[in-house]
Design a protein around this motif. Structure first.
Motif, PDB file in Angstrom:
ATOM      1  N   VAL A 141       0.868  -1.175   0.000  1.00  0.00           N
ATOM      2  CA  VAL A 141       0.000   0.000   0.000  1.00  0.00           C
ATOM      3  C   VAL A 141       0.903   1.223   0.000  1.00  0.00           C
ATOM      4  CG1 VAL A 141      -1.748   1.308   1.256  1.00  0.00           C
ATOM      5  CG2 VAL A 141      -1.850  -1.189   1.210  1.00  0.00           C
ATOM      6  N   GLN A 142       0.605   2.197  -0.839  1.00  0.00           N
ATOM      7  CA  GLN A 142       1.466   3.360  -0.970  1.00  0.00           C
ATOM      8  C   GLN A 142       0.639   4.614  -1.228  1.00  0.00           C
ATOM      9  OE1 GLN A 142       2.420   0.485  -2.991  1.00  0.00           O
ATOM     10  NE2 GLN A 142       0.828   0.880  -4.514  1.00  0.00           N
ATOM     11  N   GLY A 143       1.264   5.771  -1.000  1.00  0.00           N
ATOM     12  CA  GLY A 143       0.533   7.005  -1.232  1.00  0.00           C
ATOM     13  C   GLY A 143       1.362   8.225  -0.912  1.00  0.00           C
ATOM     14  N   ALA A 144       0.723   9.395  -1.025  1.00  0.00           N
ATOM     15  CA  ALA A 144       1.398  10.663  -0.804  1.00  0.00           C
ATOM     16  C   ALA A 144       0.394  11.710  -0.341  1.00  0.00           C
ATOM     17  CB  ALA A 144       2.075  11.140  -2.088  1.00  0.00           C
ATOM     18  N   VAL A 145       0.905  12.711   0.405  1.00  0.00           N
ATOM     19  CA  VAL A 145       0.119  13.869   0.830  1.00  0.00           C
ATOM     20  C   VAL A 145       0.945  15.109   0.540  1.00  0.00           C
ATOM     21  CG1 VAL A 145      -0.976  15.072   2.748  1.00  0.00           C
ATOM     22  CG2 VAL A 145      -1.066  12.572   2.641  1.00  0.00           C
ATOM     23  N   ASN A 146       0.322  16.145  -0.071  1.00  0.00           N
ATOM     24  CA  ASN A 146       1.011  17.374  -0.464  1.00  0.00           C
ATOM     25  C   ASN A 146       0.255  18.600   0.037  1.00  0.00           C
ATOM     26  OD1 ASN A 146       2.804  16.236  -3.033  1.00  0.00           O
ATOM     27  ND2 ASN A 146       0.796  15.274  -2.910  1.00  0.00           N
ATOM     28  N   TYR A 147       1.021  19.670   0.334  1.00  0.00           N
ATOM     29  CA  TYR A 147       0.397  20.964   0.626  1.00  0.00           C
ATOM     30  C   TYR A 147       1.215  22.052  -0.059  1.00  0.00           C
ATOM     31  CZ  TYR A 147      -1.400  25.126   2.858  1.00  0.00           C
ATOM     32  OH  TYR A 147      -1.962  26.359   3.069  1.00  0.00           O
ATOM     33  N   SER A 148       0.530  23.062  -0.589  1.00  0.00           N
ATOM     34  CA  SER A 148       1.202  24.151  -1.286  1.00  0.00           C
ATOM     35  C   SER A 148       0.608  25.494  -0.877  1.00  0.00           C
ATOM     36  CB  SER A 148       1.060  23.975  -2.806  1.00  0.00           C
ATOM     37  OG  SER A 148       1.376  25.167  -3.488  1.00  0.00           O
ATOM     38  N   ASP A 149       1.477  26.480  -0.713  1.00  0.00           N
ATOM     39  CA  ASP A 149       1.040  27.858  -0.524  1.00  0.00           C
ATOM     40  C   ASP A 149       1.835  28.714  -1.496  1.00  0.00           C
ATOM     41  OD1 ASP A 149      -0.443  29.775   1.678  1.00  0.00           O
ATOM     42  OD2 ASP A 149       1.369  30.700   0.864  1.00  0.00           O
ATOM     43  N   GLY A 150       1.223  29.047  -2.631  1.00  0.00           N
ATOM     44  CA  GLY A 150       1.892  29.852  -3.636  1.00  0.00           C
ATOM     45  C   GLY A 150       2.846  29.085  -4.521  1.00  0.00           C
ATOM     46  N   ALA A 151       2.787  27.760  -4.503  1.00  0.00           N
ATOM     47  CA  ALA A 151       3.690  26.942  -5.323  1.00  0.00           C
ATOM     48  C   ALA A 151       2.907  25.798  -5.964  1.00  0.00           C
ATOM     49  CB  ALA A 151       4.842  26.402  -4.480  1.00  0.00           C
ATOM     50  N   ASN A 152       1.774  26.135  -6.569  1.00  0.00           N
ATOM     51  CA  ASN A 152       0.890  25.103  -7.121  1.00  0.00           C
ATOM     52  C   ASN A 152       1.425  24.444  -8.386  1.00  0.00           C
ATOM     53  OD1 ASN A 152      -1.073  25.437  -5.078  1.00  0.00           O
ATOM     54  ND2 ASN A 152      -1.827  27.268  -6.121  1.00  0.00           N
ATOM     55  N   ARG A 153       2.428  25.038  -9.027  1.00  0.00           N
ATOM     56  CA  ARG A 153       3.053  24.358 -10.157  1.00  0.00           C
ATOM     57  C   ARG A 153       3.723  23.069  -9.689  1.00  0.00           C
ATOM     58  NH1 ARG A 153       3.908  27.503 -14.590  1.00  0.00           N
ATOM     59  NH2 ARG A 153       4.108  25.502 -15.649  1.00  0.00           N
ATOM     60  N   TYR A 154       3.968  22.958  -8.386  1.00  0.00           N
ATOM     61  CA  TYR A 154       4.565  21.759  -7.797  1.00  0.00           C
ATOM     62  C   TYR A 154       3.513  20.831  -7.179  1.00  0.00           C
ATOM     63  CZ  TYR A 154       8.912  24.367  -8.340  1.00  0.00           C
ATOM     64  OH  TYR A 154       9.976  25.070  -8.853  1.00  0.00           O
ATOM     65  N   LEU A 155       2.243  21.224  -7.271  1.00  0.00           N
ATOM     66  CA  LEU A 155       1.147  20.373  -6.823  1.00  0.00           C
ATOM     67  C   LEU A 155       0.688  19.570  -8.030  1.00  0.00           C
ATOM     68  CD1 LEU A 155      -0.765  19.604  -4.503  1.00  0.00           C
ATOM     69  CD2 LEU A 155      -2.235  21.512  -5.185  1.00  0.00           C
ATOM     70  N   TYR A 156       1.157  18.335  -8.126  1.00  0.00           N
ATOM     71  CA  TYR A 156       1.124  17.594  -9.382  1.00  0.00           C
ATOM     72  C   TYR A 156      -0.285  17.404  -9.927  1.00  0.00           C
ATOM     73  CZ  TYR A 156       2.292  14.194 -12.953  1.00  0.00           C
ATOM     74  OH  TYR A 156       2.437  13.556 -14.162  1.00  0.00           O
ATOM     75  N   GLN A 157      -0.479  17.859 -11.158  1.00  0.00           N
ATOM     76  CA  GLN A 157      -1.712  17.796 -11.934  1.00  0.00           C
ATOM     77  C   GLN A 157      -2.838  18.664 -11.378  1.00  0.00           C
ATOM     78  OE1 GLN A 157      -2.933  14.877 -14.553  1.00  0.00           O
ATOM     79  NE2 GLN A 157      -1.559  13.271 -13.844  1.00  0.00           N
ATOM     80  N   SER A 158      -2.483  19.669 -10.588  1.00  0.00           N
ATOM     81  CA  SER A 158      -3.497  20.654 -10.215  1.00  0.00           C
ATOM     82  C   SER A 158      -3.708  21.644 -11.352  1.00  0.00           C
ATOM     83  CB  SER A 158      -3.074  21.419  -8.955  1.00  0.00           C
ATOM     84  OG  SER A 158      -1.942  22.246  -9.209  1.00  0.00           O
ATOM     85  N   ASN A 159      -2.652  21.862 -12.166  1.00  0.00           N
ATOM     86  CA  ASN A 159      -2.702  22.794 -13.308  1.00  0.00           C
ATOM     87  C   ASN A 159      -3.128  24.190 -12.873  1.00  0.00           C
ATOM     88  OD1 ASN A 159      -2.106  20.616 -15.128  1.00  0.00           O
ATOM     89  ND2 ASN A 159      -4.260  20.002 -14.993  1.00  0.00           N
TER      90      ASN A 159
END
Length: 365
Positions: free
Chosen positions: A239-257
C-alpha cells in the motif's frame, strides 16, 4: 456506461492484446578506453480508446485540461512517442554522466543531462522535490494526480549526503492575471529512506513569487511540502501514497494545473492547495501485477474569486482513478491494460468527467 460503448472498448482492447509480440532484449554495455558505458532505453507503444473525451496528448497520456462539456464520444489513438534512449558513462575517478531523451512531441526531447561526482550533481534531471518512494505503477504517462512533488525534470545543482539531498533549481512560477518574474531559484530539501518491504520520503521547497511592471512591484515567499511512503502487507501486497500541501507553489502540486498567485491592487496574493493519492499493488507470479490508485488535488480559489480575479471556470478539484493489469511475457518486455476515470470540478460548481482504456507494450534494452 452504455453497453454499446463498453462492447466497443472491449473489442479494441482484445485487438490490441493480439498485437503484442514478445521478444528478448538486453542492455548494451561496453568500454570506451577506461570509461564504462551503457546504452539503455525502451520502445513503447500506447493505444487508447477515450469513451467520452479526447484526453490523449502526444504520447496518448491523459490530461485534465482536455476535459470539456462536449457530447462527442469515442476516440481511438496510438503513439510510440514515449520511446526513449539514453547513455550512462562512468570513469575510474567515479565521475558519472547521464544523457537521455525521448520523442514525446514527435521530435527528440532532452530529459536528463547531468554529471555527478562525490555527491554533487549538476545539470538537468528529476527535481529534488520529487520522490517515487510511494508511487503506484500505472500505464498512463501523466499518471495519477497528487503524486509526491513535481514529477518533472529541472536544471539544478544538488548535494546528497546519506539519505539527505539539498538542491538549488530552476523555478516554476505563474501568476493568474499577470506576468511573474523569477527573481530567485527554488530551494529544496528531501530526506528519503528504504526499509524492509517499504520506503518513505519527506521534502520541502521554497521560492519567491515576484510581480514587477516597472512601476508596481511586489513579492511573496511561496512554499510546498510532501510526505510519501510505501508499506508491505505480507509478501504480495503493498500500500502506498502521498500527501502534499502548497502555498503559492501550485506548479509543484502535481496535476493541479493551477496558478501560484494573483495580483490584486498591486499586491501578490498566494493561492493555496493540497492533494494526495492512495494506491495498492498485488504482485502475481512471473512479474505480473494488479495496481489500483486514486488521486486528487484541490485548489483554494475563494480569495481570488472575491477579489474578482477568478471567473469560476478555473479547475478547483482534479481527481482520477486508475486500475491496471501488467504482465511480463519474457524478460525485458512488459505489457498492460488500464482503465481510468478523470474528473474535474470547477469553481462555479460545474463538473465533468471522462473514461478511457489503455493498452501499452514496452520493450526495454
Amino acid at each position: 456506461m452504455p453497453n454499446k460503448k463498453l462492447a466497443r472498448a472491449i473489442r479494441l482492447t482484445t485487438a490490441a492484446l493480439a498485437m503484442g509480440i514478445a521478444g528478448q532484449a538486453s542492455a548494451i554495455n561496453f568500454q570506451a578506453g577506461d570509461v564504462d558505458a551503457s546504452i539503455y532505453g525502451y520502445v513503447r507503444l500506447n493505444m487508447t480508446y477515450d469513451l467520452d473525451e479526447n484526453l490523449g496528448g502526444p504520447a496518448q497520456e491523459g490530461s485534465f485540461t482536455r476535459i470539456s462539456d462536449s457530447d462527442a464520444n469515442g476516440y481511438f489513438g496510438a503513439s510510440a512517442n514515449q520511446s526513449r534512449i539514453g547513455i550512462r558513462l562512468k570513469n575510474p575517478d567515479g565521475v558519472k554522466v547521464n544523457v537521455e531523451g525521448d520523442f514525446y512531441a514527435g521530435t527528440f526531447r532532452l530529459r536528463h543531462a547531468y554529471g555527478e561526482y562525490n555527491g554533487v550533481l549538476a545539470g538537468q534531471t528529476w527535481s529534488n522535490y520529487t520522490s517515487f518512494a510511494g508511487g503506484t505503477s500505472v500505464l498512463d504517462f501523466n499518471g495519477v494526480a497528487g503524486n509526491a512533488g513535481l514529477w518533472h525534470r529541472e536544471a539544478q545543482v544538488r548535494y546528497t549526503t546519506g539519505n539527505l539531498s539539498l538542491s538549488v533549481e530552476n523555478p516554476r512560477s505563474r501568476l493568474a492575471n499577470s506576468v511573474i518574474r523569477d527573481s530567485s531559484p527554488s530551494f529544496t530539501a528531501r530526506y528519503e529512506s528504504k526499509m524492509d518491504g517499504g520506503a518513505f520520503a519527506v521534502a520541502a521547497l521554497t521560492k519567491q513569487n515576484t510581480y514587477d511592471t516597472g512601476t508596481d512591484d511586489d513579492s511573496t515567499i511561496a512554499y510546498t511540502a510532501f510526505v510519501t511512503g510505501k508499506i508491505a502487507l505480507g509478501e504480495s501486497v503493498t500500500v502506498q501514497g502521498a500527501v502534499n500541501y502548497s502555498d503559492g507553489a501550485n506548479r509543484y502540486l502535481y496535476q493541479s494545473n493551477a496558478d501560484d498567485a494573483y495580483v490584486a491592487n498591486g499586491s501578490i496574493e498566494n493561492i493555496s492547495g493540497y492533494g494526495g493519492n492512495i494506491g495498492a499493488t498485488l504482485k502475481l507470479d512471473g512479474g505480473s501485477s494488479i495496481n489500483f490508485v486514486a488521486g486528487m488535488t484541490k485548489v483554494d480559489w475563494d480569495d481570488a474569486l472575491a477579489d474578482g480575479v477568478a471567473n469560476g471556470s478555473e479547475a478547483e478539484t482534479n481527481r482520477n482513478i486508475l486500475v491496471n493489469y501488467q504482465w511480463v511475457p519474457v524478460k525485458s518486455v512488459k505489457m498492460g491494460v488500464e482503465l481510468s476515470n478523470w474528473y474535474t470540478e470547477y469553481v462555479n460548481g460545474n463538473d465533468e468527467d471522462a473514461n478511457r482504456i489503455m493498452f501499452a507494450a514496452q520493450y526495454n534494452f
